[in-house]
Design a protein around this motif. Structure first.
Motif, PDB file in Angstrom:
ATOM      1  N   UNK A 177       1.712  -2.002   0.495  1.00  0.00           N
ATOM      2  CA  UNK A 177       0.892  -1.846  -0.706  1.00  0.00           C
ATOM      3  C   UNK A 177       1.793  -1.268  -1.782  1.00  0.00           C
ATOM      4  N   UNK A 178       1.866  -1.942  -2.907  1.00  0.00           N
ATOM      5  CA  UNK A 178       2.722  -1.511  -4.008  1.00  0.00           C
ATOM      6  C   UNK A 178       1.858  -1.018  -5.158  1.00  0.00           C
ATOM      7  N   UNK A 179       2.100   0.195  -5.574  1.00  0.00           N
ATOM      8  CA  UNK A 179       1.346   0.771  -6.686  1.00  0.00           C
ATOM      9  C   UNK A 179       2.306   0.999  -7.851  1.00  0.00           C
ATOM     10  N   UNK A 180       2.004   0.413  -8.990  1.00  0.00           N
ATOM     11  CA  UNK A 180       2.846   0.541 -10.177  1.00  0.00           C
ATOM     12  C   UNK A 180       2.205   1.480 -11.189  1.00  0.00           C
ATOM     13  N   UNK A 237      -2.533  -3.093 -11.225  1.00  0.00           N
ATOM     14  CA  UNK A 237      -1.394  -2.224 -10.895  1.00  0.00           C
ATOM     15  C   UNK A 237      -1.076  -2.235  -9.406  1.00  0.00           C
ATOM     16  N   UNK A 238      -1.989  -2.797  -8.611  1.00  0.00           N
ATOM     17  CA  UNK A 238      -1.801  -2.795  -7.159  1.00  0.00           C
ATOM     18  C   UNK A 238      -1.428  -4.199  -6.674  1.00  0.00           C
ATOM     19  N   UNK A 239      -0.497  -4.250  -5.731  1.00  0.00           N
ATOM     20  CA  UNK A 239      -0.127  -5.516  -5.091  1.00  0.00           C
ATOM     21  C   UNK A 239      -0.045  -5.267  -3.595  1.00  0.00           C
ATOM     22  N   UNK A 240      -0.353  -6.289  -2.821  1.00  0.00           N
ATOM     23  CA  UNK A 240      -0.228  -6.166  -1.367  1.00  0.00           C
ATOM     24  C   UNK A 240       0.527  -7.374  -0.839  1.00  0.00           C
ATOM     25  N   UNK A 241       1.409  -7.096   0.104  1.00  0.00           N
ATOM     26  CA  UNK A 241       2.278  -8.124   0.684  1.00  0.00           C
ATOM     27  C   UNK A 241       2.032  -8.208   2.169  1.00  0.00           C
ATOM     28  N   UNK A 242       2.145  -9.421   2.707  1.00  0.00           N
ATOM     29  CA  UNK A 242       1.973  -9.620   4.142  1.00  0.00           C
ATOM     30  C   UNK A 242       3.041 -10.546   4.697  1.00  0.00           C
ATOM     31  N   UNK A 243       3.596 -10.166   5.858  1.00  0.00           N
ATOM     32  CA  UNK A 243       4.452 -11.049   6.648  1.00  0.00           C
ATOM     33  C   UNK A 243       3.887 -11.039   8.061  1.00  0.00           C
ATOM     34  N   UNK A 244       3.235 -12.101   8.435  1.00  0.00           N
ATOM     35  CA  UNK A 244       2.616 -12.167   9.763  1.00  0.00           C
ATOM     36  C   UNK A 244       3.665 -12.229  10.866  1.00  0.00           C
ATOM     37  N   UNK A 245       4.762 -12.907  10.617  1.00  0.00           N
ATOM     38  CA  UNK A 245       5.796 -13.027  11.652  1.00  0.00           C
ATOM     39  C   UNK A 245       6.427 -11.676  11.957  1.00  0.00           C
ATOM     40  N   UNK A 258       2.671 -13.536   1.966  1.00  0.00           N
ATOM     41  CA  UNK A 258       2.959 -13.514   0.543  1.00  0.00           C
ATOM     42  C   UNK A 258       2.389 -12.312  -0.153  1.00  0.00           C
ATOM     43  N   UNK A 259       2.516 -12.351  -1.443  1.00  0.00           N
ATOM     44  CA  UNK A 259       2.136 -11.230  -2.286  1.00  0.00           C
ATOM     45  C   UNK A 259       0.843 -11.540  -3.042  1.00  0.00           C
TER      46      UNK A 259
END
Lengths: 118, 109
Positions: free
Chosen positions: B73-76, B59-67, B53-54
């Motif tokens: 890393x999203x920088x806005x 301003x920073x977000x990080x997303x993970x998909x283990x599968x 998930x996210x």
């Protein structure tokens, strides 16, 4: 957040001399500290894991007799570069985790020490 | 073997959004970290993901998909001070940190 203090930040020495770098956790206890080396435009390379009260664990290819690590207390680890040569010039960084957080959680980094061997 | 892949360099414009991808292959997984490193300085912590998930943090977000063995890393609202290297690191089954080579992000006015 937690603070890791690393000294000296910069050191210039002559070839053949030894240099000691200190890494201190200021507001937490760390049973394990990590020593990294970073060459320009490259990522961190783990050199060794420093364990309080026991011998450090060195990564493959890292000479334990050249890079002496002492972790005498829960807040202090030292790295000594013995008989330094120009090829040892690099950015050395230590990091530590709060022992209360175990193996997960944030790694806190020292400011880094830039070693230049002439 | 274990490896982490991320782009070497990216360029973006001030005020825009940029996504830095990281793919990994490790023996076991115990979390993924993103660190920011300005030239000549030590890395600073940005985020930690261990579940899919996210995770948003300003301003920073990080997303993970283990599968998929994938993170970004999203920088806005990019600012000039965001120019730095961004390091992806995965904690493997033995809690050893495996580091990516880092992505150098260049922000242009």
């Amino acid at each position: 957040g937690a603070v890791v203090s690393q000294h000296p930040s910069r050191v210039i020495c002559k070839s053949g001399t030894s240099v000691k770098i200190e890494c201190r956790s200021l507001d937490f206890q760390a049973t394990t500290m990590f020593w990294y080396r970073q060459f320009p435009k490259q990522s961190l390379m783990l050199m060794a894991t420093s364990n309080e009260g026991s011998k450090a664990t060195y990564e493959q290819g890292v000479e334990k007799d050249k890079f002496l690590i002492n972790h005498a207390s829960l807040t202090l680890s030292t790295l000594t570069v013995t008989s330094a040569h120009p090829e040892d010039s690099s950015f050395y960084i230590c990091s530590a985790r709060d022992r209360e957080q175990g193996d997960t959680g944030e790694l806190f980094f020292g400011e880094g020490s830039r070693l230049t061997v002439l | 073997g274990q490896n982490i892949d991320q782009p070497t360099e990216m360029t973006a414009t001030e005020g825009a959004i940029v996504q830095i991808n990281c793919t990994y292959q490790t023996s076991g997984f115990n979390g993924l970290f993103w660190y920011q490193q300005h030239a000549g300085e030590a890395p600073t912590f940005l985020s930690y993901n261990v579940l899919d998930g996210l995770e948003e943090k300003g301003r920073f977000s990080s997303f993970l998909s283990r599968s998929k063995g994938y993170s970004y890393l999203l920088l806005k609202e990019l600012q000039m001070k965001d120019s730095a290297s961004y390091l992806c690191a995965v904690q493997d089954g033995n809690y050893q940190l495996i580091w990516g080579a880092g992505t150098k992000l260049i922000i242009k006015p």
